[in-house]
Design a protein around this motif. Sequence first.
Motif, short mmCIF file in Angstrom:
data_model
loop_
_atom_site.label_atom_id
_atom_site.label_comp_id
_atom_site.label_asym_id
_atom_site.label_seq_id
_atom_site.Cartn_x
_atom_site.Cartn_y
_atom_site.Cartn_z
N ARG A 1 0.52 -1.07 0.27
CA ARG A 1 0.03 0.01 -0.02
C ARG A 1 0.54 1.14 0.22
NH1 ARG A 1 -3.83 -2.28 4.49
NH2 ARG A 1 -5.30 -4.02 3.59
N ILE A 2 1.94 1.11 0.34
CA ILE A 2 3.07 2.59 0.92
C ILE A 2 3.79 2.02 -0.15
CG2 ILE A 2 4.31 4.18 1.89
CD1 ILE A 2 1.27 3.71 2.34
N HIS A 3 4.73 3.15 -1.14
CA HIS A 3 6.05 3.21 -1.35
C HIS A 3 6.87 4.21 -1.70
CE1 HIS A 3 9.74 1.49 -4.37
NE2 HIS A 3 9.40 3.11 -4.90
N LEU A 4 7.81 3.28 -0.70
CA LEU A 4 8.93 4.97 -0.31
C LEU A 4 9.86 4.86 -1.51
CD1 LEU A 4 10.34 3.10 3.08
CD2 LEU A 4 7.76 4.40 3.21
N ALA A 5 9.66 6.58 -1.67
CA ALA A 5 10.69 7.29 -2.88
C ALA A 5 11.45 7.98 -2.38
CB ALA A 5 9.72 7.57 -3.72
N PHE A 6 12.13 7.21 -1.29
CA PHE A 6 13.32 8.48 -0.91
C PHE A 6 14.45 8.79 -1.49
CE2 PHE A 6 11.87 6.77 3.89
CZ PHE A 6 10.72 7.37 3.49
N GLU A 7 14.58 10.08 -1.38
CA GLU A 7 15.42 10.61 -2.72
C GLU A 7 17.50 10.39 -2.12
OE1 GLU A 7 15.81 10.71 -6.16
OE2 GLU A 7 14.20 11.77 -6.40
N GLU A 8 18.26 10.78 -2.08
CA GLU A 8 19.20 11.10 -1.44
C GLU A 8 19.71 12.93 -1.38
OE1 GLU A 8 23.35 10.84 -3.82
OE2 GLU A 8 22.32 10.51 -5.21
N SER A 9 19.13 13.18 -2.41
CA SER A 9 18.98 14.68 -1.71
C SER A 9 17.46 15.72 -1.80
CB SER A 9 19.77 15.64 -3.62
OG SER A 9 19.37 16.80 -3.09
N THR A 10 17.67 17.11 -0.49
CA THR A 10 16.98 17.51 -0.59
C THR A 10 16.99 18.63 -1.54
OG1 THR A 10 17.75 18.48 1.08
CG2 THR A 10 15.78 16.31 1.45
N GLU A 11 17.83 19.03 -2.18
CA GLU A 11 18.29 20.54 -3.27
C GLU A 11 17.14 20.68 -4.25
OE1 GLU A 11 20.54 22.31 -3.35
OE2 GLU A 11 22.29 21.54 -2.10
N LYS A 12 16.62 21.67 -4.07
CA LYS A 12 15.08 22.12 -4.79
C LYS A 12 15.78 21.90 -6.19
CE LYS A 12 13.40 26.31 -2.22
NZ LYS A 12 13.22 27.68 -2.16
N ASP A 13 14.26 21.47 -6.97
CA ASP A 13 14.25 20.74 -8.32
C ASP A 13 14.66 19.77 -8.24
OD1 ASP A 13 12.52 23.30 -8.30
OD2 ASP A 13 14.26 24.03 -9.94
N HIS A 14 15.56 18.86 -7.73
CA HIS A 14 16.57 17.90 -8.09
C HIS A 14 15.73 16.57 -7.21
CE1 HIS A 14 19.75 15.83 -9.12
NE2 HIS A 14 19.92 14.58 -8.33
N ILE A 15 14.95 15.49 -8.51
CA ILE A 15 13.70 15.10 -8.45
C ILE A 15 13.86 13.68 -9.44
CG2 ILE A 15 11.31 14.21 -8.92
CD1 ILE A 15 10.65 17.96 -8.27
N THR A 16 13.70 12.58 -8.59
CA THR A 16 15.22 11.30 -10.44
C THR A 16 14.05 11.35 -10.30
OG1 THR A 16 15.66 10.41 -8.17
CG2 THR A 16 17.20 12.47 -8.87
N ASP A 17 14.03 9.58 -10.98
CA ASP A 17 13.24 8.51 -11.38
C ASP A 17 12.79 7.62 -10.52
OD1 ASP A 17 15.23 7.35 -10.78
OD2 ASP A 17 15.20 6.58 -13.17
N ILE A 18 13.38 8.48 -9.38
CA ILE A 18 12.56 7.33 -7.91
C ILE A 18 11.17 7.23 -7.75
CG2 ILE A 18 12.61 7.12 -5.35
CD1 ILE A 18 16.40 6.79 -5.57
N VAL A 19 11.48 9.10 -7.77
CA VAL A 19 9.47 9.59 -7.20
C VAL A 19 8.88 9.14 -8.93
CG1 VAL A 19 8.67 12.22 -7.54
CG2 VAL A 19 10.86 11.93 -5.77
N TRP A 20 9.46 9.60 -10.12
CA TRP A 20 8.56 9.54 -11.12
C TRP A 20 7.89 8.32 -11.39
CZ3 TRP A 20 7.56 14.48 -11.39
CH2 TRP A 20 8.34 15.47 -11.30
N GLU A 21 8.64 7.52 -10.39
CA GLU A 21 7.71 5.56 -11.14
C GLU A 21 7.08 5.66 -9.59
OE1 GLU A 21 11.28 3.20 -10.85
OE2 GLU A 21 12.17 4.11 -12.90
N SER A 22 7.42 6.21 -8.38
CA SER A 22 6.57 5.66 -7.72
C SER A 22 5.16 6.21 -7.87
CB SER A 22 7.16 6.45 -6.67
OG SER A 22 6.74 8.32 -6.37
N LEU A 23 4.82 7.30 -8.81
CA LEU A 23 4.25 7.96 -9.55
C LEU A 23 2.73 6.64 -9.87
CD1 LEU A 23 4.08 11.35 -10.13
CD2 LEU A 23 3.24 11.21 -7.77
N LEU A 24 3.60 5.59 -10.95
CA LEU A 24 3.00 5.22 -11.41
C LEU A 24 2.58 3.54 -10.75
CD1 LEU A 24 5.67 5.88 -14.23
CD2 LEU A 24 4.08 6.87 -13.57
N SER A 25 2.72 3.67 -9.53
CA SER A 25 2.90 1.94 -9.03
C SER A 25 2.02 1.56 -9.02
CB SER A 25 3.82 1.84 -8.09
OG SER A 25 3.33 2.46 -6.84
N GLY A 26 0.57 2.54 -8.28
CA GLY A 26 -0.64 2.24 -8.26
C GLY A 26 -0.29 2.47 -6.40
#
Length: 800
Positions: free
Chosen positions: A479-504
Amino acid sequence: MAETTPKAIHDHLFDTNQRHKMVSVRRPGSRQPQKSLVTIKNIFFAIIFLALANLLVRTLFPKRNHLKPPSVGGNSIQQLWEDRQQQQQLRGQHEPHGVAIQAGHPKEHDAAVDAGEQHSDAHDDALHKQKEADKKDENETPNHPADIDHHEEMQIPIDKDAGQAKSEDKPVVGKNNEQQVVLDKLGTGPTAHGYVIDLVYDRSHPEFRTKSISDNLYTKLTDAVESLLPNTKVEACEYYDASSKSLKQRDHCSDADVRLVAYNDADFTRYLCGQAIGPNQALPLVDGACHEPSHLFQQEIVPLTGHGMPPIQVVKSLTDVPEQQTFETVDCDIPCEYEAGLANVADQYIAGTNWHLKVSANDPGTDTNARIEKSAFKQDLYYSTTSFKSSVPLSYYNASLHSVRNRPAADWETAANKATFFVDKNCYSGNSRRMKWVNVVGSQMPMEAYGSCGHTTNVPAGETIATLDGRLSLARKGRIHLAFEESTEKDHITDIVWESLLSGAVPAVLGSANIAQYLPPNSVIDSSLFNGWTNYAEFVKSVAENKTRWEAYHKWRTDEAAIAAFEARMNFTHTGAQCRTCRWAYSKLYGLGWDHKQQVVRNTIIPRRLCVEETTGMTSQPFRESWGASSAPAAATGDCKSLAAETIVGNLKRTVVQHDGVVDVLISSLSDAVATEDVVIRMQTGVRNGEGAYFPHTHTLVNTARGSLYSSATIQDEGSRITALASWDTVIQSLEEGSIEVVVQQKGESLPTTSVRRIRVITEDTHPIHDKMTEFFPTSFCKRMIKDFVDPIAMFSTKV
């Protein structure tokens, strides 16, 4: 029914308005302890009170040692008023060349320095006069240095040396035999009586005007031409007339039988009579004088598509220019070529310019190439990083792989009450401390880490995390997927986050500090909204256990407006970074409009195309032309088919010509008649410069040889910028919003019929990242147009 949005759920669980409040209760019969009056707090307030009281007394009852109260009779007041009027008259007679001050009185000098300061209180004037009489007894020499305001943004020049060269101070005897001194100064600078600021003089006598045309200018140009043409002697057609402080042309250069040579001393190519003249190159004109204006570009109107224009070339170095065969053509709507092997090079350059592009998709926290310096563009340094403040933003989002359409939510009943985590490298790098967050979530609810980072569970047989489909299949089982990036810099968004939107599953996201503005609303559990990992982990657990809360994070999946807005925001990723780099360079090189969000070339907000009103011949676009206060501006519509137009305005012939994205106005006199009033051309634009705010002398920011003889001004707003240049020393100002006025001929001035006065109007868009409304810095396009106008192609006649 209670609201079930993620925000409402979060507010309910962590409601700061429902915290328990601590109260004190006194037991019956107990004594209330006595409070001491001698506390640090009370002492502090007592000191403040005494200081304020002392200040109030000194203000209401000032000290008057040996001063007699001034007379308030009718005669005394009248006397003070007359003295005041005489001082103002003396000041007015000598401004802006002089400032009247009381001799030997520094305090009075300070008051006189500030041109805007005038004492209106007669009582204060009386006190000053009494102090003059009692000076020997008091022996007071107060020191009140004048405050100096530096207006860097408006660029008000201050001639620091002007005060050095002065005539002797002139004593003036005023009323009642009071001796004054008038400083016959020439502007701002030090004097025997202190530092004097004269903004009135300095504004009308800017420092750049003091720089005369170099005596060596024409000698150097002549030597350069003769070095390119062996056995040929030449003479410059242009010369500087010191008596009139103007540039003039030798008469014989206009003769048809005179052989001319054109020389380009700029660092960019120019075109004359259809022939290209490279930087520091000379071109003999076989057919004699060429009456066509020079051009900077191969086409007079630069197309948005780049059709027929030379390709933008991206190279590894500006010094070692590669051969043509080393280039690879990029599939793009703009002619675009990349030097072979440039794909992973951090330092890239645009050929034919000084533009340096830093390219990196890495974490700005660990890669210096990805860190943006806001003012670097002033040194022609630009960026292509994951930041949306880059000139060419990079993104891990892939429009074909990461489309959020038709991505249904997982089934609540079949999905396990667990969180999944797939990260397989860089476990502890970056500034997010993601493994700490993973461990805390894992302590609150079941969590399966399939990668090497925090590994807890092996990948089941027949499953994989090596492919996108494999990762989505595994994530959908929880029910939960952890999309945890290595950086909190503004605008720096990797495929870790983009893929998490697709999983359901519901994405629990740790990453970019401003990630919410790039994702569909209420689509993820954003860690930046929580004050710690424990609270965050508890909330993630509550979402996994509550169907209503969990489903609230999936409403966006069926919200067409939310999906369309997300797709529009990420639409620029449909085009590759290399093509977008060429688009950006193309718009920048030719001064075209640039849609930064969509990364596409467009027309400027204020159209550049020349349009002329058919009945009057006045320009209606890109500005509405009028002459004098009584003349109405040209209509907003007109003929836009021609690139040039002429008309007669009084005793003047006015010609407008469009080329290279600018409009030149050529003005010549029909006779030697003397102007009975100032002749002014007014150009009304759509720029919203409040209260007529403008930047004067903007051409001085570009290094030119003849700039001291020219004039310029710029107006701008949040979208557009208009710069006006004049080829002579004149007044250019903006008296109302959107207008630029140029004094073409001053009252009492006669223009020779052989001379031509030129005006250039540069229309641009302001850049949403680089430009500020209170500052002006010329773009590369503007610099080139200023240089071309102030230092045009030099013409030389050949000697037999």
